[in-house]
Design an enzyme around this catalytic site. Structure first.
Site, PDB file in Angstrom:
ATOM      1  CD  GLU A  24       3.294 -13.633  15.434  1.00 50.23           C
ATOM      2  OE1 GLU A  24       3.162 -12.534  15.994  1.00 50.23           O
ATOM      3  OE2 GLU A  24       2.865 -14.698  15.915  1.00 50.23           O
ATOM      4  CG  ASP A  81      -2.088   0.952   1.080  1.00 57.44           C
ATOM      5  OD1 ASP A  81      -2.478   1.239  -0.073  1.00 57.44           O
ATOM      6  OD2 ASP A  81      -2.613   1.407   2.103  1.00 57.44           O
ATOM      7  CG  LEU A  89       9.531 -16.986  -3.743  1.00 58.41           C
ATOM      8  CD1 LEU A  89       9.473 -17.053  -2.219  1.00 58.41           C
ATOM      9  CD2 LEU A  89       9.860 -15.555  -4.189  1.00 58.41           C
ATOM     10  CG  HIS A 101      -0.438   2.269  -9.361  1.00 58.02           C
ATOM     11  ND1 HIS A 101      -0.626   1.851  -8.067  1.00 58.02           N
ATOM     12  CD2 HIS A 101      -1.524   3.036  -9.663  1.00 58.02           C
ATOM     13  CE1 HIS A 101      -1.774   2.333  -7.598  1.00 58.02           C
ATOM     14  NE2 HIS A 101      -2.333   3.057  -8.550  1.00 58.02           N
TER      15      HIS A 101
HETATM   16  C1  IPE Z   1      -5.367  -2.799  -0.251  1.00 64.09           C
HETATM   17  O1  IPE Z   1      -5.074  -1.456  -0.395  1.00 64.09           O
HETATM   18  C2  IPE Z   1      -5.402  -3.473  -1.599  1.00 64.09           C
HETATM   19  C3  IPE Z   1      -4.116  -3.654  -2.258  1.00 64.09           C
HETATM   20  C4  IPE Z   1      -2.952  -3.313  -1.778  1.00 64.09           C
HETATM   21  C5  IPE Z   1      -4.181  -4.309  -3.544  1.00 64.09           C
HETATM   22  P1  IPE Z   1      -6.219  -0.368  -0.534  1.00 64.09           P
HETATM   23  O2  IPE Z   1      -5.551   0.939  -0.679  1.00 64.09           O
HETATM   24  O3  IPE Z   1      -7.176  -0.759  -1.590  1.00 64.09           O
HETATM   25  O4  IPE Z   1      -6.951  -0.493   0.879  1.00 64.09           O
HETATM   26  P2  IPE Z   1      -7.874   0.538   1.665  1.00 64.09           P
HETATM   27  O5  IPE Z   1      -8.895   1.055   0.688  1.00 64.09           O
HETATM   28  O6  IPE Z   1      -6.986   1.624   2.174  1.00 64.09           O
HETATM   29  O7  IPE Z   1      -8.451  -0.262   2.781  1.00 64.09           O
HETATM   30  C1  IPE Z   2      -1.620   0.142  -3.379  1.00 60.58           C
HETATM   31  O1  IPE Z   2      -1.371   1.501  -3.404  1.00 60.58           O
HETATM   32  C2  IPE Z   2      -1.756  -0.439  -4.766  1.00 60.58           C
HETATM   33  C3  IPE Z   2      -3.129  -0.861  -5.124  1.00 60.58           C
HETATM   34  C4  IPE Z   2      -4.158  -0.860  -4.343  1.00 60.58           C
HETATM   35  C5  IPE Z   2      -3.306  -1.323  -6.482  1.00 60.58           C
HETATM   36  P1  IPE Z   2      -2.582   2.530  -3.429  1.00 60.58           P
HETATM   37  O2  IPE Z   2      -2.968   2.795  -4.833  1.00 60.58           O
HETATM   38  O3  IPE Z   2      -3.681   2.074  -2.551  1.00 60.58           O
HETATM   39  O4  IPE Z   2      -1.873   3.810  -2.821  1.00 60.58           O
HETATM   40  P2  IPE Z   2      -2.462   4.778  -1.721  1.00 60.58           P
HETATM   41  O5  IPE Z   2      -2.841   3.931  -0.547  1.00 60.58           O
HETATM   42  O6  IPE Z   2      -3.649   5.477  -2.320  1.00 60.58           O
HETATM   43  O7  IPE Z   2      -1.329   5.710  -1.410  1.00 60.58           O
HETATM   44 MG    MG Z   3      -4.118   2.337  -0.591  1.00 57.19          MG
END
Ligand code: IPE
Ligand code: IPE
Ligand code: MG
Length: 226
Positions: free
Chosen positions: A192, A13, A125, A30
């Site tokens: 964990e 994230d 892996l 991304h």
């Molecule tokens: C979780 O991240 C999904 C992925 C990393 C693919 P999100 O950014 O979608 O989660 P929320 O919306 O903050 O819970």
């Molecule tokens: C996680 O990063 C990747 C996906 C969910 C595809 P985000 O796109 O959720 O990035 P933030 O959380 O908005 O910074």
């Molecule tokens: Mg996110």
């Protein structure tokens, strides 16, 4: 005795925030995040104790995002798998998808199938990408599959039929939020949990190594007494 990180799962994230902090488009985050995927996968492939790395790439809820971002993520995924095929093969890494893939375009499904088939005899892996994945959706599909076969639902029969039947040892979320966001709800029962404020594009092998070091010292009781 120290814990072994046989199965590591990561909620990747923070890509969007990382890009926005530099005044760039979220898609730039991304793109950079995909490089982190490659770096972390390579590190795990070289770590003797890590057998499985499950990465949350696209959730069943991520379809709520603007169409332009969703389309970008689909294209990035297709490009990543195509370009990384040799990285998987050279690293003896098996690729496995989890999630409901039926919704994806024909061309994306073809690439997913191709890399999965090409790497199926790799025995280093296993890198598992969670794609259109939701823990609730996975459990419901598994329960329906047992129901259709008129099989009794038990903990073992349900676990065996999940997309991912492997318990998680160490679950990490980058980006500072402390939630699962529907990731591996069943498999994380005794994982964990480690949360880091580092945004995914800036996460690296050194930080993973220090998390693993801490994980190894935790007393895991699984409900018993030590
Ligand atoms: C979780 O991240 C999904 C992925 C990393 C693919 P999100 O950014 O979608 O989660 P929320 O919306 O903050 O819970
Ligand atoms: C996680 O990063 C990747 C996906 C969910 C595809 P985000 O796109 O959720 O990035 P933030 O959380 O908005 O910074
Ligand atoms: Mg996110």
């Amino acid at each position: 005795m120290s814990n072994k990180p046989h199965h590591i799962a990561i909620v990747m994230d923070g890509n969007g925030r990382w890009a926005e902090a530099q005044g760039k488009n979220r898609t730039f985050g991304h793109e950079k995040g995909a490089e982190t995927v490659r770096a972390i996968t390579t590190y795990c492939a070289g770590h003797k104790e890590i057998e499985r790395l499950t990465l949350y790439a696209f959730s069943t809820e991520n379809w709520k995002r603007p169409k332009i971002e969703v389309e970008f993520l689909m294209k990035l995924l297709e490009r990543y798998l195509k370009n990384e095929k040799t990285t998987y093969l050279n690293g003896n890494i098996r690729f496995e998808p989890i999630g409901d893939l039926s919704i994806f375009s024909k061309s994306l499904r073809k690439v997913i199938d191709d890399v999965q088939n090409a790497t199926q005899s790799c025995n280093g892996l296993t890198q598992c990408l969670a794609l259109n994945y939701g823990g609730r959706d996975e459990i419901v599909r598994a329960a329906n599959a047992l129901h259709e076969r008129a099989q009794t639902i038990t903990v073992d029969s349900l676990q065996a039929i999940l997309d991912c039947p492997h318990d998680v040892d160490l679950l990490i979320r980058t980006g500072g939020d402390q939630r699962l966001s529907n990731f591996l709800l069943w498999q994380a029962a005794y994982a964990e949990l480690f949360f880091t404020k580092t945004l995914w594009p800036e996460f690296n092998a050194d930080e993973l190594e220090s998390i693993i070091k801490k994980f190894k010292t935790v007393e895991r009781r699984f409900g018993g007494l030590n």
